[in-house]
Every structure is written in C-alpha cells, then in structure tokens.
Design a protein around this motif. Structure first.
Motif, PDB file in Angstrom:
ATOM      1  N   ILE A 133      29.898  31.435  29.590  1.00 50.65           N
ATOM      2  CA  ILE A 133      28.481  31.205  29.320  1.00 50.65           C
ATOM      3  C   ILE A 133      28.268  29.698  29.335  1.00 50.65           C
ATOM      4  N   TYR A 134      27.318  29.254  30.124  1.00 46.82           N
ATOM      5  CA  TYR A 134      27.033  27.827  30.264  1.00 46.82           C
ATOM      6  C   TYR A 134      25.820  27.453  29.421  1.00 46.82           C
ATOM      7  N   VAL A 135      26.015  26.464  28.544  1.00 51.28           N
ATOM      8  CA  VAL A 135      24.911  25.911  27.771  1.00 51.28           C
ATOM      9  C   VAL A 135      24.317  24.810  28.640  1.00 51.28           C
ATOM     10  N   GLN A 136      23.061  24.991  29.035  1.00 51.65           N
ATOM     11  CA  GLN A 136      22.421  24.063  29.958  1.00 51.65           C
ATOM     12  C   GLN A 136      21.249  23.369  29.269  1.00 51.65           C
ATOM     13  N   TYR A 137      20.887  22.206  29.796  1.00 52.56           N
ATOM     14  CA  TYR A 137      19.891  21.372  29.127  1.00 52.56           C
ATOM     15  C   TYR A 137      19.026  20.654  30.157  1.00 52.56           C
ATOM     16  N   CYS A 138      17.729  20.647  29.900  1.00 54.31           N
ATOM     17  CA  CYS A 138      16.791  19.870  30.714  1.00 54.31           C
ATOM     18  C   CYS A 138      16.118  18.849  29.807  1.00 54.31           C
ATOM     19  N   GLY A 144       9.155  16.309  27.409  1.00 54.51           N
ATOM     20  CA  GLY A 144      10.140  15.257  27.198  1.00 54.51           C
ATOM     21  C   GLY A 144      10.992  15.420  25.962  1.00 54.51           C
ATOM     22  N   GLU A 145      10.751  16.483  25.180  1.00 55.37           N
ATOM     23  CA  GLU A 145      11.576  16.739  23.990  1.00 55.37           C
ATOM     24  C   GLU A 145      12.920  17.360  24.377  1.00 55.37           C
ATOM     25  N   GLY A 146      12.967  17.953  25.552  1.00 55.42           N
ATOM     26  CA  GLY A 146      14.185  18.589  26.028  1.00 55.42           C
ATOM     27  C   GLY A 146      14.256  20.043  25.619  1.00 55.42           C
ATOM     28  N   GLY A 147      15.126  20.773  26.289  1.00 52.76           N
ATOM     29  CA  GLY A 147      15.306  22.177  25.970  1.00 52.76           C
ATOM     30  C   GLY A 147      16.614  22.709  26.515  1.00 52.76           C
ATOM     31  N   TYR A 148      17.277  23.521  25.710  1.00 54.14           N
ATOM     32  CA  TYR A 148      18.536  24.159  26.076  1.00 54.14           C
ATOM     33  C   TYR A 148      18.277  25.599  26.482  1.00 54.14           C
ATOM     34  N   TRP A 149      19.215  26.160  27.252  1.00 54.70           N
ATOM     35  CA  TRP A 149      19.227  27.582  27.549  1.00 54.70           C
ATOM     36  C   TRP A 149      20.642  27.968  27.942  1.00 54.70           C
ATOM     37  N   LEU A 150      20.867  29.263  28.063  1.00 52.90           N
ATOM     38  CA  LEU A 150      22.178  29.790  28.434  1.00 52.90           C
ATOM     39  C   LEU A 150      22.111  30.451  29.801  1.00 52.90           C
ATOM     40  N   SER A 151      23.239  30.428  30.494  1.00 48.96           N
ATOM     41  CA  SER A 151      23.322  31.077  31.797  1.00 48.96           C
ATOM     42  C   SER A 151      24.751  31.536  32.050  1.00 48.96           C
ATOM     43  N   SER A 152      24.874  32.603  32.817  1.00 49.38           N
ATOM     44  CA  SER A 152      26.203  33.055  33.224  1.00 49.38           C
ATOM     45  C   SER A 152      26.620  32.410  34.538  1.00 49.38           C
ATOM     46  N   GLN A 153      25.765  31.573  35.082  1.00 53.43           N
ATOM     47  CA  GLN A 153      26.111  30.837  36.304  1.00 53.43           C
ATOM     48  C   GLN A 153      26.030  29.342  36.014  1.00 53.43           C
ATOM     49  N   GLU A 154      26.912  28.606  36.638  1.00 54.41           N
ATOM     50  CA  GLU A 154      26.971  27.166  36.401  1.00 54.41           C
ATOM     51  C   GLU A 154      25.804  26.433  37.057  1.00 54.41           C
ATOM     52  N   GLU A 155      25.314  26.936  38.172  1.00 52.82           N
ATOM     53  CA  GLU A 155      24.201  26.294  38.864  1.00 52.82           C
ATOM     54  C   GLU A 155      22.950  26.302  37.991  1.00 52.82           C
ATOM     55  N   ILE A 156      22.277  25.170  37.937  1.00 52.76           N
ATOM     56  CA  ILE A 156      21.067  25.036  37.128  1.00 52.76           C
ATOM     57  C   ILE A 156      19.909  25.759  37.803  1.00 52.76           C
ATOM     58  N   GLU A 170      21.401  19.967  33.350  1.00 51.56           N
ATOM     59  CA  GLU A 170      22.845  19.818  33.462  1.00 51.56           C
ATOM     60  C   GLU A 170      23.545  20.765  32.501  1.00 51.56           C
ATOM     61  N   VAL A 171      24.796  21.064  32.800  1.00 49.10           N
ATOM     62  CA  VAL A 171      25.619  21.879  31.914  1.00 49.10           C
ATOM     63  C   VAL A 171      26.125  20.959  30.803  1.00 49.10           C
ATOM     64  N   LYS A 172      25.848  21.330  29.573  1.00 51.20           N
ATOM     65  CA  LYS A 172      26.291  20.534  28.422  1.00 51.20           C
ATOM     66  C   LYS A 172      27.582  21.068  27.801  1.00 51.20           C
ATOM     67  N   GLU A 173      27.810  22.372  27.958  1.00 47.90           N
ATOM     68  CA  GLU A 173      28.981  22.987  27.332  1.00 47.90           C
ATOM     69  C   GLU A 173      29.270  24.317  28.022  1.00 47.90           C
ATOM     70  N   THR A 174      30.524  24.708  28.001  1.00 48.60           N
ATOM     71  CA  THR A 174      30.921  26.009  28.543  1.00 48.60           C
ATOM     72  C   THR A 174      31.586  26.805  27.422  1.00 48.60           C
ATOM     73  N   ILE A 175      31.067  28.008  27.208  1.00 50.66           N
ATOM     74  CA  ILE A 175      31.625  28.910  26.200  1.00 50.66           C
ATOM     75  C   ILE A 175      32.514  29.909  26.948  1.00 50.66           C
ATOM     76  N   THR A 176      33.797  29.958  26.593  1.00 49.98           N
ATOM     77  CA  THR A 176      34.740  30.828  27.292  1.00 49.98           C
ATOM     78  C   THR A 176      35.533  31.675  26.318  1.00 49.98           C
ATOM     79  N   LYS A 177      36.338  32.549  26.876  1.00 49.19           N
ATOM     80  CA  LYS A 177      37.221  33.400  26.090  1.00 49.19           C
ATOM     81  C   LYS A 177      38.161  32.522  25.280  1.00 49.19           C
ATOM     82  N   LYS A 178      38.342  32.875  24.029  1.00 49.66           N
ATOM     83  CA  LYS A 178      39.203  32.084  23.140  1.00 49.66           C
ATOM     84  C   LYS A 178      40.600  32.627  23.105  1.00 49.66           C
TER      85      LYS A 178
END
Length: 178
Positions: A133-138, A144-156, A170-178
């Motif tokens: 799961i990719y944590v993405q941010y614009c 201009g305050e910004g906003g995050y969202w989640l995606s199962s694809q790396e492409e924005i 941009e992708v800010k973080e990747t959540i993966t299997k632990k």
C-alpha cells in the motif's frame, strides 16, 4: 495596479504547475488518454473486514480520480458500511457518510482528506498478507494545505485534481508485509 495583480497571478500559476511537475517528470500521459489506469497489484490484508474496507476505499479514490461526484457518493456509502464492521472505525465511517451525502465534488475531496488520514492509520496498524500500500501525497491539494491518500499502485493518480493534475504528487511511504 491591475498589471501587478495579473503578473502575480500568472507567476503563482506557473509556480503551482512547476511544483507538481517536479516529482513526476517522466510520467507523461499521451494526449487524449489522460486517465490511463495501471493495473494495481492485488493487496490482501489478513483481517477480512479491514481488507473489504481497503477495497472500498480504493474504489472511492479511483472514482475521485475520474472526478465523478455521483459515483463517489455510491463508493463512499459502500465504504461507510465496510468501516462500521471494523472496530474503532465508527468516526471514519461518519466521514464516508459525509462524502456519500454530498453532491459537490470539491466538498467530497476535502472530506476525503480527513478520511484518508484516518484510514492511513488503520492500514498501517493492519497486517498485510500480500502486495503493498503506497501512502501518496500532493502538496497542492486543499488549496496548498496538501493531502494524503492510499493506493495499491505506485504510479500517482491524484484523487484531488483528477485529470487536471493527474500525476501531481509523490509516494511518501510504502506499507508492506511485516
């Protein structure tokens, strides 16, 4: 005075587009094909209720990318039902209900920011069986305050602007299997 205001406005617009284009310089989309979707890698979470909530969240995000307020209402309603089955997600379900009750795309996207912040926390604490799961941010979202969202694809694929600024973010973080 008018010329100064006009010059400042033009400069601000150029800066806005330059800021978004810096992070996605090699991801141009051919003209006439602005909403090309890249097949996402299937994400599976161990908890079936949380897994279902993620699927409906993705549906809502994808509908916001296409700028369809009517379909966003339906997707948000399904997400609210799924979130009510996840212990501790009742307040997040209320946010999904708010999106479902709105016919205004801008209002839906603003509420989507708060909803995304809540589900990011939920999915970070959940166990992933497969996929990422990719944590993405614009930075330009929400005036201009910004906003995050989640995606199962790396492409924005930006749910805050749709095809106006499809790849802003941009992708800010990747959540993966632990």
């Amino acid at each position: 005075m008018y010329n100064i205001k006009l010059s400042i406005s033009i400069f601000a617009l150029v800066a806005l587009f330059a800021a978004c284009n810096q992070t996605q310089e090699n991801k141009e989309t051919p003209a006439g094909d602005s909403l090309v979707t890249v097949p996402a890698v299937e994400v599976e979470l161990r908890d079936t209720s949380i897994n279902q909530a993620f699927k409906y969240y993705e549906d809502l995000k994808n509908v916001l990318v296409t700028s369809n307020a009517s379909e966003a209402r339906t997707a948000a309603s399904e997400l609210a039902i799924a979130l009510r089955k996840v212990k501790g997600s009742e307040n997040t379900a209320v946010l999904a209900d708010k999106i479902a009750a709105s016919t205004d795309l801008s209002e839906q996207r603003t509420t989507f920011t708060a909803l995304s912040n809540d589900v990011i926390t939920l999915f970070k604490q959940s166990e992933i069986s497969s996929g990422s799961i990719y944590v993405q941010y614009c930075p330009m979202a929400n005036e201009g305050e910004g906003g995050y969202w989640l995606s199962s694809q790396e492409e924005i694929m930006n749910p805050y602007y749709g095809d106006e600024m499809l790849h802003c973010g941009e992708v800010k973080e990747t959540i993966t299997k632990k």
